[in-house]
Scaffold this active site. Structure first.
Site, PDB file in Angstrom:
ATOM      1  N   SER A  92       0.850  -1.251   0.178  1.00 31.21           N
ATOM      2  CA  SER A  92      -0.073  -0.044   0.012  1.00 31.21           C
ATOM      3  C   SER A  92       0.859   1.276   0.202  1.00 31.21           C
ATOM      4  CB  SER A  92      -0.939  -0.040   1.192  1.00 31.21           C
ATOM      5  OG  SER A  92      -2.025   0.638   0.817  1.00 31.21           O
ATOM      6  N   HIS A 137      -7.696  -5.598   0.172  1.00 32.64           N
ATOM      7  CA  HIS A 137      -6.640  -4.890   0.368  1.00 32.64           C
ATOM      8  C   HIS A 137      -5.586  -5.454   1.570  1.00 32.64           C
ATOM      9  CE1 HIS A 137      -4.062  -1.195   0.012  1.00 32.64           C
ATOM     10  NE2 HIS A 137      -4.143  -0.810   1.245  1.00 32.64           N
TER      11      HIS A 137
HETATM   12  C1  GCU Z   1      -5.312   4.730   2.069  1.00 31.69           C
HETATM   13  C2  GCU Z   1      -4.497   5.540   1.016  1.00 31.69           C
HETATM   14  C3  GCU Z   1      -4.043   4.839   0.185  1.00 31.69           C
HETATM   15  C4  GCU Z   1      -2.794   3.932   0.744  1.00 31.69           C
HETATM   16  C5  GCU Z   1      -3.474   3.082   1.771  1.00 31.69           C
HETATM   17  C6  GCU Z   1      -2.581   2.308   2.685  1.00 31.69           C
HETATM   18  O1  GCU Z   1      -6.132   3.907   1.583  1.00 31.69           O
HETATM   19  O2  GCU Z   1      -6.008   6.273   0.551  1.00 31.69           O
HETATM   20  O3  GCU Z   1      -3.384   5.630  -1.084  1.00 31.69           O
HETATM   21  O4  GCU Z   1      -2.236   2.861  -0.231  1.00 31.69           O
HETATM   22  O5  GCU Z   1      -4.283   3.851   2.736  1.00 31.69           O
HETATM   23  O6  GCU Z   1      -1.379   2.712   2.906  1.00 31.69           O
HETATM   24  O7  GCU Z   1      -3.061   1.522   3.400  1.00 31.69           O
END
Ligand code: GCU
Length: 422
Positions: free
Chosen positions: A263, A402
């Site tokens: 992420s 995710h």
């Molecule tokens: C949020 C953010 C993302 C990121 C994520 C994370 O969702 O909007 O851009 O990748 O956090 O780091 O878990």
């Protein structure tokens, strides 16, 4: 002179205050993806076309690096004068059921201004071989102690600063499922992790509590348009971990270092891998906007949203592209291309539409132009239906959301085996 100053002030203001719309609409409808032109990896700003590796390495690559530095992540300071001392805090030769030697190493950073800052590295070395081993380096979100149930793993120093009252996130073993240490160790890989907040707290109000005040010229709250954001600072930290492993840890093979992240840390791994060519393999998991996903598709998270929620991640100049992705002179496939001919892996998850899996995949395809210069392979658009591709640019998509799963780790390890011809 006064006019020039006024003009510069206005430009700085325009670059830093535009955009950042936290209510900007988010599109999840493929039919509403704007028609856009993918910037050509091999066409230089002056219109000339790259035909040779030399032209790529000496002209186009530096030009792209400059664009990403000045307009997205900010510039990484060169000579910093920062010294790093490493102190072995604890060793356990019989960790994880005997699979690993566990080391915990304190990094003490000292700036030329005398300020110091500490971070803690957790390192697992496989016990099943006496040879030098490849290493996978990845930051964790909530402290080393969350990545395993090993009860002698010390809590990361940033825990006290970042943990909010009652939060379970920092509890021992809480993120264990995301760290397939055993699988990596059994396959002969070392794994090194550090809490990313140890390098720079991920909170705009706490930036001065990390390494930043050690940098010459650091000016809290006063950011120039191309001043680096925290993604850049975390990427710098990845390189400092690589320094330690390469120079001070005799069991590590410094020619086989992998940088990985999930992420926001996947975005970071890519930027670190671009800048530091010691990383032979770069792995971005579900990195999405500002990571592997193409910005110009404006699908899922977009620049307005990301710069509004996380203004400290990028340089202020990036705000100019908020609700204005069409104006970007580059896109994220070119970030992947900058890793050529080294190995880069992009991993997506079907339900992680916020990160735009299709945009991540297309990026991996379009990066191929730079790989072709080295006769190295990359996926082609026609393979979109495939779920796992192991070219020099690798990719997989799996069901679910995710996250980092055991399956993701298996794919990463398979890819690293290929990269290191194991
Ligand atoms: C949020 C953010 C993302 C990121 C994520 C994370 O969702 O909007 O851009 O990748 O956090 O780091 O878990």
């Amino acid at each position: 002179m006064r006019h020039t100053l006024l003009l510069s002030a206005l430009l700085i203001w325009a670059a830093t205050s535009a955009g950042q719309n936290k209510n900007a609409p988010v599109n999840y409808d493929e039919s509403k993806v704007p028609t856009f032109e993918v910037p050509d990896v091999l066409t230089c700003a002056d219109g000339s076309r790259v035909k040779t590796r030399k032209q790529w390495e000496h002209k186009r690559r530096p030009e792209l690096m400059k664009m990403f530095g000045e307009q997205e992540y900010g510039l990484t300071p060169g000579q910093t004068g920062i010294k790093v001392k490493h102190e072995l805090v604890a060793t356990n030769n019989n960790a994880l059921g005997g699979l690993a030697t566990q080391k915990q190493v304190r990094f003490v950073f000292t700036g030329t201004n005398g300020q110091t800052h500490e971070a803690l590295l957790l390192l697992y070395l496989p016990n099943n071989t006496a040879k030098r081993v490849p290493v996978i380096i990845g930051y964790n979100f909530h402290g080393n102690q969350t990545t395993t149930l090993q009860d002698d793993v010390i809590s990361s120093p940033s825990k006290d600063l970042m943990q909010s009252a009652g939060s379970e996130k920092w509890v021992r073993g809480e993120q264990q499922r995301r760290w397939s240490y055993e699988a990596a160790l059994r396959r002969g890989y070392a794994v090194a992790t550090m809490c990313y907040h140890d390098i720079c707290p991920d909170s705009p109000g706490l930036l001065a509590k990390g390494v930043l005040p050690l940098f010459p010229g650091y000016n809290e709250g006063q950011r120039t348009p191309d001043e680096w954001g925290t993604i850049g600072v975390w990427a710098w930290g990845y390189s400092r971990i690589a320094d330690y492993l390469q120079k001070k840890e005799p069991r590590i093979d410094g020619k086989r270092m992998v940088v990985m992240g999930h992420s926001r840390l996947g975005k970071t791994a890519l930027w670190a891998g671009v800048q530091d060519e010691r990383f032979q393999v770069v792995i971005s998991n579900n990195s999405g906007c500002g990571g592997a996903a193409l910005s110009k598709r404006v699908f899922g998270e977009n620049i307005a949203r990301i710069t509004a929620s996380f203004p400290h991640w990028f340089c202020p100049a990036f705000n100019a592209y908020s609700e204005n992705e069409a104006a970007l002179p580059f896109d994220q496939h070119e970030l992947l291309a900058l890793i050529a001919p080294r190995y880069v892996y992009v991993a997506s998850a079907e339900d992680d539409q916020w990160a735009d899996p299709k945009g991540e995949y297309l990026s991996a395809c379009y990066a191929g132009a730079a790989y072709q210069l080295y006769e190295a392979s990359s996926p082609s658009e026609a393979q979109l239906q495939e779920v796992k591709l192991h070219h020099n640019v690798g990719y997989h998509i799996r069901p679910g959301g995710h996250d980092v799963t055991e399956y993701d780790w298996q794919c990463f390890l398979d890819f690293c085996d290929k990269a290191f011809s194991r």
